[in-house]
Design a protein around this motif. Structure first.
Motif, PDB file in Angstrom:
ATOM      1  N   PRO A   1      24.629   9.276 -46.903  1.00  0.00           N
ATOM      2  CA  PRO A   1      23.973  10.277 -47.755  1.00  0.00           C
ATOM      3  C   PRO A   1      24.449  10.178 -49.198  1.00  0.00           C
ATOM      4  O   PRO A   1      25.571   9.759 -49.453  1.00  0.00           O
ATOM      5  N   THR A   2      23.573  10.548 -50.123  1.00  0.00           N
ATOM      6  CA  THR A   2      24.007  10.661 -51.521  1.00  0.00           C
ATOM      7  C   THR A   2      24.571  12.077 -51.696  1.00  0.00           C
ATOM      8  O   THR A   2      24.714  12.807 -50.735  1.00  0.00           O
ATOM      9  N   GLU A   3      24.813  12.449 -52.918  1.00  0.00           N
ATOM     10  CA  GLU A   3      25.420  13.763 -53.176  1.00  0.00           C
ATOM     11  C   GLU A   3      24.609  14.889 -52.512  1.00  0.00           C
ATOM     12  O   GLU A   3      23.388  14.982 -52.684  1.00  0.00           O
ATOM     13  N   LYS A   4      25.317  15.735 -51.765  1.00  0.00           N
ATOM     14  CA  LYS A   4      24.607  16.751 -50.977  1.00  0.00           C
ATOM     15  C   LYS A   4      24.089  17.927 -51.817  1.00  0.00           C
ATOM     16  O   LYS A   4      24.837  18.538 -52.550  1.00  0.00           O
ATOM     17  N   LYS A   5      22.793  18.178 -51.703  1.00  0.00           N
ATOM     18  CA  LYS A   5      22.218  19.329 -52.406  1.00  0.00           C
ATOM     19  C   LYS A   5      21.562  20.301 -51.423  1.00  0.00           C
ATOM     20  O   LYS A   5      21.408  21.466 -51.714  1.00  0.00           O
ATOM     21  N   THR A   6      21.132  19.770 -50.273  1.00  0.00           N
ATOM     22  CA  THR A   6      20.345  20.570 -49.318  1.00  0.00           C
ATOM     23  C   THR A   6      20.857  20.309 -47.904  1.00  0.00           C
ATOM     24  O   THR A   6      21.248  19.180 -47.594  1.00  0.00           O
ATOM     25  N   THR A   7      20.844  21.326 -47.059  1.00  0.00           N
ATOM     26  CA  THR A   7      21.234  21.112 -45.658  1.00  0.00           C
ATOM     27  C   THR A   7      20.011  21.299 -44.772  1.00  0.00           C
ATOM     28  O   THR A   7      19.314  22.320 -44.849  1.00  0.00           O
ATOM     29  N   VAL A   8      19.760  20.281 -43.967  1.00  0.00           N
ATOM     30  CA  VAL A   8      18.541  20.245 -43.168  1.00  0.00           C
ATOM     31  C   VAL A   8      18.887  20.068 -41.697  1.00  0.00           C
ATOM     32  O   VAL A   8      19.686  19.203 -41.350  1.00  0.00           O
ATOM     33  N   ALA A   9      18.293  20.905 -40.836  1.00  0.00           N
ATOM     34  CA  ALA A   9      18.427  20.686 -39.389  1.00  0.00           C
ATOM     35  C   ALA A   9      17.189  19.933 -38.928  1.00  0.00           C
ATOM     36  O   ALA A   9      16.068  20.342 -39.237  1.00  0.00           O
ATOM     37  N   PHE A  10      17.406  18.838 -38.233  1.00  0.00           N
ATOM     38  CA  PHE A  10      16.299  17.938 -37.885  1.00  0.00           C
ATOM     39  C   PHE A  10      15.857  18.185 -36.450  1.00  0.00           C
ATOM     40  O   PHE A  10      16.649  18.049 -35.519  1.00  0.00           O
ATOM     41  N   PHE A  11      14.572  18.537 -36.278  1.00  0.00           N
ATOM     42  CA  PHE A  11      14.004  18.612 -34.934  1.00  0.00           C
ATOM     43  C   PHE A  11      13.577  17.189 -34.577  1.00  0.00           C
ATOM     44  O   PHE A  11      12.597  16.668 -35.106  1.00  0.00           O
ATOM     45  N   SER A  12      14.359  16.545 -33.707  1.00  0.00           N
ATOM     46  CA  SER A  12      14.163  15.100 -33.522  1.00  0.00           C
ATOM     47  C   SER A  12      13.058  14.759 -32.528  1.00  0.00           C
ATOM     48  O   SER A  12      12.654  13.604 -32.434  1.00  0.00           O
ATOM     49  N   GLY A  13      12.553  15.752 -31.757  1.00  0.00           N
ATOM     50  CA  GLY A  13      11.386  15.523 -30.893  1.00  0.00           C
ATOM     51  C   GLY A  13      11.708  14.709 -29.659  1.00  0.00           C
ATOM     52  O   GLY A  13      12.751  14.060 -29.579  1.00  0.00           O
TER      53      GLY A  13
ATOM     54  N   THR B   1      13.665   8.570 -41.200  1.00  0.00           N
ATOM     55  CA  THR B   1      13.534   9.950 -41.710  1.00  0.00           C
ATOM     56  C   THR B   1      14.876  10.403 -42.296  1.00  0.00           C
ATOM     57  O   THR B   1      14.944  10.959 -43.403  1.00  0.00           O
ATOM     58  N   ILE B   2      15.935  10.141 -41.548  1.00  0.00           N
ATOM     59  CA  ILE B   2      17.273  10.568 -42.014  1.00  0.00           C
ATOM     60  C   ILE B   2      17.651   9.800 -43.285  1.00  0.00           C
ATOM     61  O   ILE B   2      18.175  10.390 -44.239  1.00  0.00           O
ATOM     62  N   ASP B   3      17.350   8.509 -43.326  1.00  0.00           N
ATOM     63  CA  ASP B   3      17.625   7.713 -44.544  1.00  0.00           C
ATOM     64  C   ASP B   3      16.964   8.338 -45.767  1.00  0.00           C
ATOM     65  O   ASP B   3      17.580   8.494 -46.822  1.00  0.00           O
ATOM     66  N   LEU B   4      15.675   8.677 -45.633  1.00  0.00           N
ATOM     67  CA  LEU B   4      14.937   9.218 -46.785  1.00  0.00           C
ATOM     68  C   LEU B   4      15.501  10.581 -47.196  1.00  0.00           C
ATOM     69  O   LEU B   4      15.646  10.868 -48.391  1.00  0.00           O
ATOM     70  N   LEU B   5      15.850  11.387 -46.198  1.00  0.00           N
ATOM     71  CA  LEU B   5      16.428  12.699 -46.529  1.00  0.00           C
ATOM     72  C   LEU B   5      17.788  12.525 -47.200  1.00  0.00           C
ATOM     73  O   LEU B   5      18.118  13.209 -48.173  1.00  0.00           O
ATOM     74  N   ASN B   6      18.589  11.583 -46.695  1.00  0.00           N
ATOM     75  CA  ASN B   6      19.892  11.296 -47.319  1.00  0.00           C
ATOM     76  C   ASN B   6      19.709  10.858 -48.767  1.00  0.00           C
ATOM     77  O   ASN B   6      20.434  11.287 -49.668  1.00  0.00           O
ATOM     78  N   LEU B   7      18.723   9.992 -48.978  1.00  0.00           N
ATOM     79  CA  LEU B   7      18.454   9.478 -50.329  1.00  0.00           C
ATOM     80  C   LEU B   7      18.175  10.616 -51.303  1.00  0.00           C
ATOM     81  O   LEU B   7      18.528  10.543 -52.483  1.00  0.00           O
ATOM     82  N   LEU B   8      17.537  11.672 -50.777  1.00  0.00           N
ATOM     83  CA  LEU B   8      17.158  12.792 -51.646  1.00  0.00           C
ATOM     84  C   LEU B   8      18.197  13.911 -51.644  1.00  0.00           C
ATOM     85  O   LEU B   8      17.922  15.041 -52.048  1.00  0.00           O
TER      86      LEU B   8
ATOM     87  N   GLU C   1      22.056  16.824 -46.442  1.00  0.00           N
ATOM     88  CA  GLU C   1      22.927  16.621 -45.285  1.00  0.00           C
ATOM     89  C   GLU C   1      22.055  16.923 -44.075  1.00  0.00           C
ATOM     90  O   GLU C   1      21.424  17.992 -44.016  1.00  0.00           O
ATOM     91  N   VAL C   2      21.970  15.971 -43.141  1.00  0.00           N
ATOM     92  CA  VAL C   2      21.064  16.147 -42.004  1.00  0.00           C
ATOM     93  C   VAL C   2      21.861  16.443 -40.738  1.00  0.00           C
ATOM     94  O   VAL C   2      22.711  15.654 -40.327  1.00  0.00           O
ATOM     95  N   ILE C   3      21.583  17.594 -40.157  1.00  0.00           N
ATOM     96  CA  ILE C   3      22.245  17.990 -38.913  1.00  0.00           C
ATOM     97  C   ILE C   3      21.224  17.853 -37.788  1.00  0.00           C
ATOM     98  O   ILE C   3      20.070  18.250 -37.949  1.00  0.00           O
ATOM     99  N   ILE C   4      21.664  17.270 -36.654  1.00  0.00           N
ATOM    100  CA  ILE C   4      20.753  17.193 -35.501  1.00  0.00           C
ATOM    101  C   ILE C   4      21.322  18.109 -34.421  1.00  0.00           C
ATOM    102  O   ILE C   4      22.240  17.729 -33.696  1.00  0.00           O
TER     103      ILE C   4
ATOM    104  N   ASP D   1       7.862   5.595 -42.033  1.00  0.00           N
ATOM    105  CA  ASP D   1       8.200   4.166 -41.978  1.00  0.00           C
ATOM    106  C   ASP D   1       7.625   3.416 -43.181  1.00  0.00           C
ATOM    107  O   ASP D   1       8.249   2.518 -43.733  1.00  0.00           O
ATOM    108  N   PHE D   2       6.422   3.822 -43.575  1.00  0.00           N
ATOM    109  CA  PHE D   2       5.779   3.159 -44.704  1.00  0.00           C
ATOM    110  C   PHE D   2       6.550   3.433 -45.998  1.00  0.00           C
ATOM    111  O   PHE D   2       6.850   2.519 -46.771  1.00  0.00           O
ATOM    112  N   ILE D   3       6.898   4.686 -46.219  1.00  0.00           N
ATOM    113  CA  ILE D   3       7.624   5.037 -47.453  1.00  0.00           C
ATOM    114  C   ILE D   3       9.018   4.413 -47.431  1.00  0.00           C
ATOM    115  O   ILE D   3       9.508   3.910 -48.452  1.00  0.00           O
ATOM    116  N   HIS D   4       9.637   4.384 -46.258  1.00  0.00           N
ATOM    117  CA  HIS D   4      10.952   3.744 -46.122  1.00  0.00           C
ATOM    118  C   HIS D   4      10.853   2.263 -46.463  1.00  0.00           C
ATOM    119  O   HIS D   4      11.675   1.721 -47.201  1.00  0.00           O
ATOM    120  N   GLU D   5       9.811   1.621 -45.957  1.00  0.00           N
ATOM    121  CA  GLU D   5       9.601   0.195 -46.250  1.00  0.00           C
ATOM    122  C   GLU D   5       9.473  -0.028 -47.758  1.00  0.00           C
ATOM    123  O   GLU D   5      10.045  -0.965 -48.319  1.00  0.00           O
TER     124      GLU D   5
END
Ligand code: SF4
Ligand code: SF4
Length: 442
Positions: free
Chosen positions: A184-196, A210-217, A220-223, A429-433
């Motif tokens: 993750p980059t510098e933490k600004k937001t905390t997100v709980a991920f419904f992983s399905g 999904t976690i990569d993109l959220l980390n980039l922005l 902090e992603v909690i599952i 996946d497309f945006i990650h690519e």
């Protein structure tokens, strides 16, 4: 049908189907052009929202006798809820069709096979993530051990209906090697991920992206542990008690302090999660918990856009477009959560692709949970016209935001013989690519 049976069904409709909700319909017909089953059944009124509501009322009032054609009209409804945004009277059609299915299910004698399928799916596979993972391991073994090649070579799949054959060819292959999650980059937001359930098994790579993109922005992603299938499939099949059980488990798992958002990356699940409060009686503890949960719900496209993904994409150097990208809406993301611009905004911001709107992208693709398995003829008709539009605009990449739609698009690509020229992908996946250079989950 005996008088006693007819009365039993009528009583079940009286118990389950809310009369006031039925009376909201003023029979204007504005919803008709939005309904895929109406369009694909040569404009048969009984296959329209207005016709179905009239049938629900007629059964409830005891003015028509229950028969196979009425049951078929309800079964053929996709549950896509495209009729809701089109309705000026705000008729809650999604709730009505769920109530209807619950009314039918509670008096219907199921065959042994149906009982076994429902029990296997709803009490085991979709009620316990470990069992779902075991099932996916078996599929992976089937794909990787060479068994799949043997099955295809001896023509075993010819014994199955055409849709199952196409589905077998379209199942995603798990990545050869699990890559490291990006930090993750510098933490600004905390997100709980419904992983399905499906997203966390068949589409695991999409969850990692999904976690990569959220980390980039800066998230902090909690599952949260103990979460399970959202219960949408159960709810849409009339199994409201089973759906409530799953919802309760998730409400408890996500009852955490310090969370800014609860995010999901599956349109169908997200819509059901965002309506958890309607599953529980007002002023109960679970209703209060559900209200808190619902207020933090957000889908991945909306959250990424809110956190600045479009700006990130626009920083990419402009190059010539190498592909034509289009987008098929997830019905529930669009019709229930009313999210339609955010996925498109991301796709339009990608530097080396050209976004072309898919005509009738708002109409269901025919996947609709397990509709394509239960109603293959109508699902196939709907998918056929969808793929005609894909070919017409010469799309090379079809983007979706829901696992069911994604599998359906993959089936469509396979069936039309487009697999060398066109790919179907989840928007993540497309945006990650494009931003990070991988194409996991393709
Ligand atoms: S939910 Fe979809 S298929 Fe069912 S009546 Fe409404 S628009 Fe038609
Ligand atoms: S648009 Fe709404 S009020 Fe009009 S017929 Fe359809 S469901 Fe009824």
């Amino acid at each position: 049908m005996s008088n006693a049976q007819a009365e039993l069904i009528r009583q079940s409709f009286v118990t389950h189907v809310d009369e006031n909700r039925l009376m909201d319909c003023m029979r204007c017909g504005f919803c008709l052009p939005a309904c895929p089953t109406y369009i694909h059944s040569d404009y048969d009124e009984t296959q329209s929202p207005r016709g179905r509501i009239a049938l629900m009322k007629a059964v409830r009032d005891g003015v028509v006798e229950w028969d196979g054609s009425i049951e078929e009209a309800f079964d053929l409804c996709l549950g896509c809820r495209a009729c809701e945004p089109a309705c000026p009277a705000g008729v809650q059609y999604g709730t009505l069709i769920e109530e209807t299915r619950e009314a039918v299910l509670s008096v219907k004698s199921l065959s042994l096979k149906e009982k076994a399928v429902r029990k296997g799916a709803f009490d085991h596979l979709f009620a316990d993530q470990r069992k779902m993972k075991t099932a996916v391991k078996l599929v992976t073994f089937y794909q990787k051990s060479g068994l799949q090649k043997v099955v295809r070579k001896v023509g075993f799949m010819e014994l199955f209906p055409p849709f199952m054959k196409d589905m077998e060819k379209s199942l995603p292959t798990p990545p050869k090697k699990r890559r490291e999650q990006l930090p993750p980059t510098e933490k600004k937001t905390t997100v709980a991920f419904f992983s399905g359930c499906l997203m966390d098994t068949i589409f695991q790579e999409t969850n990692r992206n999904t976690i990569d993109l959220l980390n980039l922005l800066g998230c902090e992603v909690i599952i949260p542990k103990g979460q399970q299938c959202c219960g949408a499939l159960q709810g849409h099949s009339g199994e409201m008690e089973r759906a409530r059980r799953n919802a309760k488990v998730n409400l408890e798992a996500f009852d955490l302090d310090g969370i800014d958002y609860i995010v999901n990356n599956a349109g169908g699940c997200g819509a059901f999660l965002s309506e958890y409060d309607r599953l529980f009686d007002r002023d109960t503890e679970l209703h209060v918990l559900a209200r808190r949960f619902v207020e933090k719900q957000i889908d991945i496209s909306s959250l990424l856009v809110k956190l600045g993904i479009v700006e990130e994409l626009l920083k990419q150097p402009k190059t010539e477009a190498t592909e034509i990208v289009t987008y098929q809406d997830s019905c529930h993301l669009r019709n229930v959560n009313r999210v339609k611009d955010e996925p498109r905004d991301m796709l339009k911001a990608v530097s080396n692709s050209l976004f072309v709107e898919l005509p009738d992208a708002h109409l269901c693709c025919g996947s609709a949970g397990v509709y394509n398995l239960l109603q293959p003829e109508m699902a196939s008709r709907i998918l056929g016209s969808k793929m005609e539009e894909v070919k017409r605009i010469q799309a090379t990449t079809i983007i979706t935001t829901n696992p069911g739609c994604l599998l359906q698009m993959k089936v469509g690509v396979e069936r039309e013989g487009l697999s060398g020229a066109t790919r179907a992908m989840h928007v993540v996946d497309f945006i990650h690519e494009k931003l990070m250079g991988s194409n996991g989950g393709k």
